[in-house]
Design a protein around this motif. Structure first.
Motif, short mmCIF file in Angstrom:
data_model
loop_
_atom_site.label_atom_id
_atom_site.label_comp_id
_atom_site.label_asym_id
_atom_site.label_seq_id
_atom_site.Cartn_x
_atom_site.Cartn_y
_atom_site.Cartn_z
N ARG A 85 0.83 -1.20 0.00
CA ARG A 85 0.00 0.00 0.00
C ARG A 85 0.87 1.25 0.00
O ARG A 85 2.07 1.20 0.23
CB ARG A 85 -0.96 -0.05 1.18
N ASP A 103 -3.35 5.23 -0.36
CA ASP A 103 -4.28 4.57 0.57
C ASP A 103 -4.42 5.35 1.87
O ASP A 103 -5.42 5.19 2.58
CB ASP A 103 -3.77 3.16 0.89
N LEU A 104 -3.43 6.18 2.19
CA LEU A 104 -3.47 6.94 3.44
C LEU A 104 -2.67 8.22 3.26
O LEU A 104 -1.59 8.20 2.63
CB LEU A 104 -2.89 6.11 4.59
N PRO A 114 -8.94 7.53 1.63
CA PRO A 114 -9.69 6.75 2.62
C PRO A 114 -9.25 6.87 4.06
O PRO A 114 -10.01 6.54 4.97
CB PRO A 114 -9.50 5.29 2.14
N ALA A 115 -8.02 7.32 4.33
CA ALA A 115 -7.56 7.39 5.71
C ALA A 115 -6.45 8.42 5.82
O ALA A 115 -5.86 8.83 4.81
CB ALA A 115 -7.05 6.02 6.18
N SER A 119 -3.63 2.65 11.48
CA SER A 119 -4.60 3.27 10.57
C SER A 119 -4.74 2.46 9.28
O SER A 119 -5.85 2.28 8.77
CB SER A 119 -4.18 4.70 10.24
N LEU A 120 -3.62 1.95 8.76
CA LEU A 120 -3.69 1.13 7.55
C LEU A 120 -4.36 -0.21 7.83
O LEU A 120 -5.06 -0.76 6.97
CB LEU A 120 -2.30 0.90 6.99
N GLN A 174 -8.01 -0.43 7.14
CA GLN A 174 -8.49 -0.11 5.80
C GLN A 174 -8.50 -1.35 4.90
O GLN A 174 -7.54 -2.10 4.89
CB GLN A 174 -7.59 0.96 5.15
N ARG A 202 -8.10 -3.62 1.60
CA ARG A 202 -7.17 -3.54 0.47
C ARG A 202 -7.94 -3.35 -0.83
O ARG A 202 -9.14 -3.63 -0.91
CB ARG A 202 -6.31 -4.81 0.41
#
Length: 633
Positions: free
Chosen positions: A4, A79-80, A108-109, A168-169, A172, A174
């Motif tokens: 990610r 992704d973050l 998303p984050a 945090s990841l 989330q 994938r």
């Protein structure tokens, strides 16, 4: 597993690049001018191993307003967001603009790094800055994001920041693998001896070494010569990964930032698409029909004009529908996020989601039916709804999946057929058809298959002389129900990934190999069988001679055939005795055990065991004290 991607965001000189260098040990500023000016101008890249062992890529983007458009080329596939605010300055103009961009792109984050805490006058100041940051984030995609106080210079808070990024990841999901590989190019260069290399974030599908690819919009064909992720050579790149692709058959001059490397046949360029749009409440203007804008999508930047649908104009803070017409062809897909900026004076206006990548025509601006269609498309088409539902449902029948997705039957059946046909859904019981057979999202099926392979590979390493694991043990390890397990076994066998022998399941690639010492033992034992083919050593004698593991390997390979708990024959001797019985009584006449014993020139013990085994296999059938051949093979 896909790597990610974390992307930095924040005002210029708030310490993004220095923080990345402290986190990773790699300074992302690669250009001489960047190092001389101590300012990020273009995208930088680094890699980080988080405390939970996950490896992530980091895209470091420029913070200066003059380079905001370079920033947009790298922030779309993350992704973050690592949102950076300096403790000595607090929220600044580009802080707010970068936040607006993250909000428009629906990142998303996020995690907020409050940097340069060593330059803050006191703890009270830090509390005030953090409060201001939280108020700024309120109502955005980063609302409620954790805030970590750090100093890249002293290392304070760095460990906590890594732990927070990992946590945090971990929460989330994938990226889904829909099997439609697409990599927007954000960097192009040449490597001596290898040729053209492009980098980007693989948004969907996977790329393998040797794959044919198409570079759109120009339509250049090439082939994947090599792949790297996290600076490591890979044979396959997964969706979501920062990926470097070495292309053969493509000249460096033919590729630029913004083009898209994809699998042939899945995408085509367009100069018109339909989109939902949100205009920032901070926008200095309303968005009027036929306004010229800069469009940013993927890593592409192109001039475009907007056709405002259904209203005369979209006011700041309001939403609407657009047909966007580009000056040059672009590659977009339904669900992509995009952003619009005002060319002069430069200003981020807003953005939204693509709802139709290839509209049939220019629509009438105030058509009620067109506006209704936009609203339906924004909610998702049946295939996407079905695929999302499948990702959560696991392995279910197609009919069950349609019901879970709450789709009308006919729409659901058409969407199901389409997804199975293009391979986005794996059909595990093809003999039953898509509606009655078990289906599973392709990404989930591949994950299950990889888990199966890992379990069996470890088993083979521990027990190299065994054909495989007990069938029921693998079922338990995979946590599948009986029907699911049987369907999975059939599919793996059809794919030649798995082989089943005598209730044992093993990888098709597994081969039983004896050491020289073991082979010597085997040869000695098999000679005893050759010397007395119809009255050979018994099971116990075999085990005593070579050990249980080697004996089981011989039966697993089919060299020996155990016809009872005590009696075992070489397979070739068994076949010869069976042929003798067929020649003698194959005309349908009955025969007794004593007759078979005499014909085979063996003892009662061996004759009884052999005939009872033939009864079990339904090759012979008992008729009182005699037997008759029923189905010799």
């Amino acid at each position: 597993m896909a790597m990610r991607v974390i992307g930095t965001a924040g005002h210029v000189d708030h310490g993004k690049s220095t923080l990345v260098a402290t986190l990773t040990g790699t300074h992302p500023d690669r250009l001489k001018e960047e190092q001389e000016r101590e300012m990020t101008i273009d995208l930088g890249f680094a890699w980080l191993t988080l405390p939970d062992g996950e490896e992530v890529g980091i895209v470091d983007v420029p913070g200066h307003r003059d380079f905001i458009e370079n920033m947009l080329a790298g922030v779309g596939g993350i992704d973050l967001a690592l949102f950076v605010v300096a403790a000595d300055e607090g929220v600044m103009p580009q802080t707010r603009e970068h936040l607006a961009i993250l909000d428009i792109l629906k990142i998303p984050a996020g995690v907020v790094a409050l940097t340069k805490i060593d330059l803050a006058p006191d703890a009270e100041w830090l509390d005030l800055i953090e409060m201001d940051v939280r108020e700024t984030l309120a109502g955005s995609v980063l609302d409620g994001a954790p805030v970590v106080r750090v100093s890249a210079r002293s290392g304070a808070g760095i460990t906590e920041l890594k732990q927070t990024l990992a946590a945090s990841l971990a929460g989330q999901p994938r990226r889904l693998n829909r099997g439609k590989a697409r990599l927007p190019v954000d960097r192009v260069f040449s490597v001596a001896g290898f040729g053209t290399v492009v980098t980007g974030t693989l948004l969907d599908g996977d790329l393998k070494v040797g794959d044919e690819v198409e570079i759109l919009p120009p339509g250049i064909r090439g082939r994947v010569r090599g792949l790297q992720s996290h600076k490591q050579k890979e044979n396959q790149a997964q969706p979501g990964s920062r990926t470097a692709v070495n292309l053969s058959g493509v000249d460096t001059q033919q590729v630029r930032r913004g083009l898209v490397v994809c699998k042939p046949g899945f995408y085509r360029a367009t100069q018109r698409f339909d989109a939902q749009f949100d205009l920032r409440k901070e926008s200095s203007i309303a968005l009027k029909h036929d306004t010229q804008v800069k469009l940013f999508i993927g890593a592409e930047e192109v001039v475009a004009r907007v056709r405002v649908m259904g209203v005369e104009e979209i006011a700041p803070g309001e939403s609407g529908w657009l047909q966007i017409e580009t000056s040059e062809p672009v590659v977009v897909a339904r669900g992509d996020r995009y952003l619009l900026r005002r060319p002069s004076p430069s200003e981020t206006l807003g953005g939204g989601m693509v709802v139709e990548a290839h509209p049939e025509r220019r629509y009438k601006r105030f058509s009620a039916s067109v506006l209704e269609r936009f609203a339906v498309l924004a909610q998702g088409n049946p295939q996407e709804i079905l695929l999302q539902t499948s990702s959560a449902a696991g392995m279910v029948t197609g009919t069950q999946l349609i019901k879970l997705a709450n789709l009308p039957a006919e729409e659901g059946k058409a969407a199901l057929a389409g997804l199975v046909g293009e391979g986005a859904l794996a059909l595990l019981e093809p003999q039953r058809g898509a509606e009655e057979g078990l289906v599973m999202a392709q990404a989930a099926w591949q994950a299950l298959s990889e888990n199966m392979a890992i379990i069996l590979e470890r088993y083979h390493q521990s027990f190299p002389l065994r054909a495989g694991m007990l069938r029921e043990e693998l079922k338990s390890r995979l946590g599948l129900e009986a029907r699911e397990y049987n369907a999975a076994l059939q599919s793996w066998a059809a794919e030649d990934r798995l082989r089943e022998t005598n209730r044992l399941v093993g990888l098709s690639s597994h081969k039983i190999c004896f050491t020289p010492a073991q082979q010597s033992q085997v040869n000695t034992l098999l000679k005893k069988f050759a010397d007395a083919p119809t009255s050979p050593p018994g099971v116990k004698e075999c085990v005593d001679e070579v050990g249980e593991e080697i004996y089981n390997a011989l039966t697993g390979q089919g060299l020996l055939l155990a016809v009872s708990k005590e009696v075992v024959f070489r397979k070739e001797d068994f076949d010869r005795m069976l042929e003798m019985i067929r020649e003698e009584w194959g005309n349908g006449t009955t025969f007794t055990m004593a007759q078979a014993r005499d014909r085979l020139q063996t003892s009662r013990k061996y004759a009884v065991a052999l005939l009872e085994y033939l009864d079990e296999q339904k090759i012979t059938v008992r008729e009182g004290d005699a037997r008759r051949i029923t189905n010799l093979v």
